[in-house]
Design a protein around this motif. Structure first.
Motif, mmCIF file in Angstrom:
data_model
loop_
_atom_site.group_PDB
_atom_site.id
_atom_site.type_symbol
_atom_site.label_atom_id
_atom_site.label_comp_id
_atom_site.label_asym_id
_atom_site.label_seq_id
_atom_site.Cartn_x
_atom_site.Cartn_y
_atom_site.Cartn_z
ATOM 1 N N SER A 68 0.833 -1.204 0.000
ATOM 2 C CA SER A 68 0.000 0.000 0.000
ATOM 3 C C SER A 68 0.867 1.255 0.000
ATOM 4 O O SER A 68 2.050 1.216 0.348
ATOM 5 C CB SER A 68 -0.906 0.012 1.228
ATOM 6 N N LYS A 69 0.246 2.370 -0.354
ATOM 7 C CA LYS A 69 0.949 3.659 -0.331
ATOM 8 C C LYS A 69 1.451 3.973 1.079
ATOM 9 O O LYS A 69 2.572 4.464 1.236
ATOM 10 C CB LYS A 69 0.047 4.770 -0.843
ATOM 11 N N ASP A 70 0.659 3.688 2.090
ATOM 12 C CA ASP A 70 1.085 3.945 3.472
ATOM 13 C C ASP A 70 2.328 3.133 3.828
ATOM 14 O O ASP A 70 3.246 3.640 4.472
ATOM 15 C CB ASP A 70 -0.037 3.619 4.467
ATOM 16 N N TYR A 71 2.353 1.881 3.416
ATOM 17 C CA TYR A 71 3.511 1.017 3.668
ATOM 18 C C TYR A 71 4.751 1.587 2.969
ATOM 19 O O TYR A 71 5.825 1.679 3.561
ATOM 20 C CB TYR A 71 3.208 -0.407 3.173
ATOM 21 N N ASP B 64 5.265 4.691 2.002
ATOM 22 C CA ASP B 64 5.668 5.936 2.676
ATOM 23 C C ASP B 64 6.481 5.643 3.934
ATOM 24 O O ASP B 64 7.483 6.307 4.203
ATOM 25 C CB ASP B 64 4.446 6.782 3.032
ATOM 26 N N LYS B 65 6.047 4.653 4.707
ATOM 27 C CA LYS B 65 6.771 4.283 5.930
ATOM 28 C C LYS B 65 8.192 3.810 5.587
ATOM 29 O O LYS B 65 9.167 4.199 6.233
ATOM 30 C CB LYS B 65 6.014 3.188 6.675
#
Length: 180
Positions: A64-67, A69-70
């Protein structure tokens, strides 16, 4: 070190693994994270296994985008080994996290984004030795890496929604004036 993209031939991930294999010999505390999936995954896994790089390289698969980004937030360098590339949005994403980017100049889009020596490095002629040297310089010189990361953050301001909208407006305004 991080790289994000489709695991396909034109992205040059085998080249990235070959480059990192050389770096890992001298920099045992560095790790390579590759995020993405695609038809080359089995080939990359085999390369990693046969060169005993399992503890140095992680293939994360599609995330995912959140992953992403992290992971970008935790990374120190972004490396792109694409044979060809249109406008590399992932470079902008990396730079937004203050990460200097290193790419082959064959990735045409990278030439629009990276100011070599300022916010990263562009390597000409797909010269793997030159890429290894530039990556290694950044691995060794944290102060240079951080300064380039600051410049990376500054350089992406030209791609904000407001700036791009204004550019489009001005372009369309010029076209309308020519038609009148």
């Amino acid at each position: 070190i991080i790289s994000v993209g489709r695991l396909s031939t034109e992205k040059g991930y085998i080249d990235l693994l070959k480059i990192f294999k050389q770096l890992a010999k001298r920099h045992k505390d560095w790790h390579l994270d590759i995020i993405g999936d695609g038809p080359e995954r089995d080939k990359l896994e085999e390369y990693i296994k046969t060169r005993q790089l399992e503890d140095k390289v992680t293939l994360h698969g599609f995330r995912s985008k959140d992953y992403i980004d992290k992971m970008l937030h935790q990374a120190s360098l972004y490396v792109m080994t694409s044979l060809t590339e249109s406008f590399g949005i992932v470079l902008l994403e990396a730079m937004s996290h203050g990460i200097p980017c290193v790419a082959f100049s064959s990735a045409e889009g990278a030439r629009e984004i990276i100011s070599s020596g300022k916010n990263g490095y562009l390597i000409k002629n797909r010269n793997a030795s030159a890429m290894i040297k530039k990556i290694e310089d950044l691995m060794k010189k944290e102060d240079v890496r951080k300064q380039m990361g600051k410049e990376a953050r500054k350089s992406i301001k030209q791609y904000t929604k407001e700036v791009v909208q204004e550019d489009w407006y001005n372009l369309l305004e010029k076209k309308v004036k020519r038609w009148k």
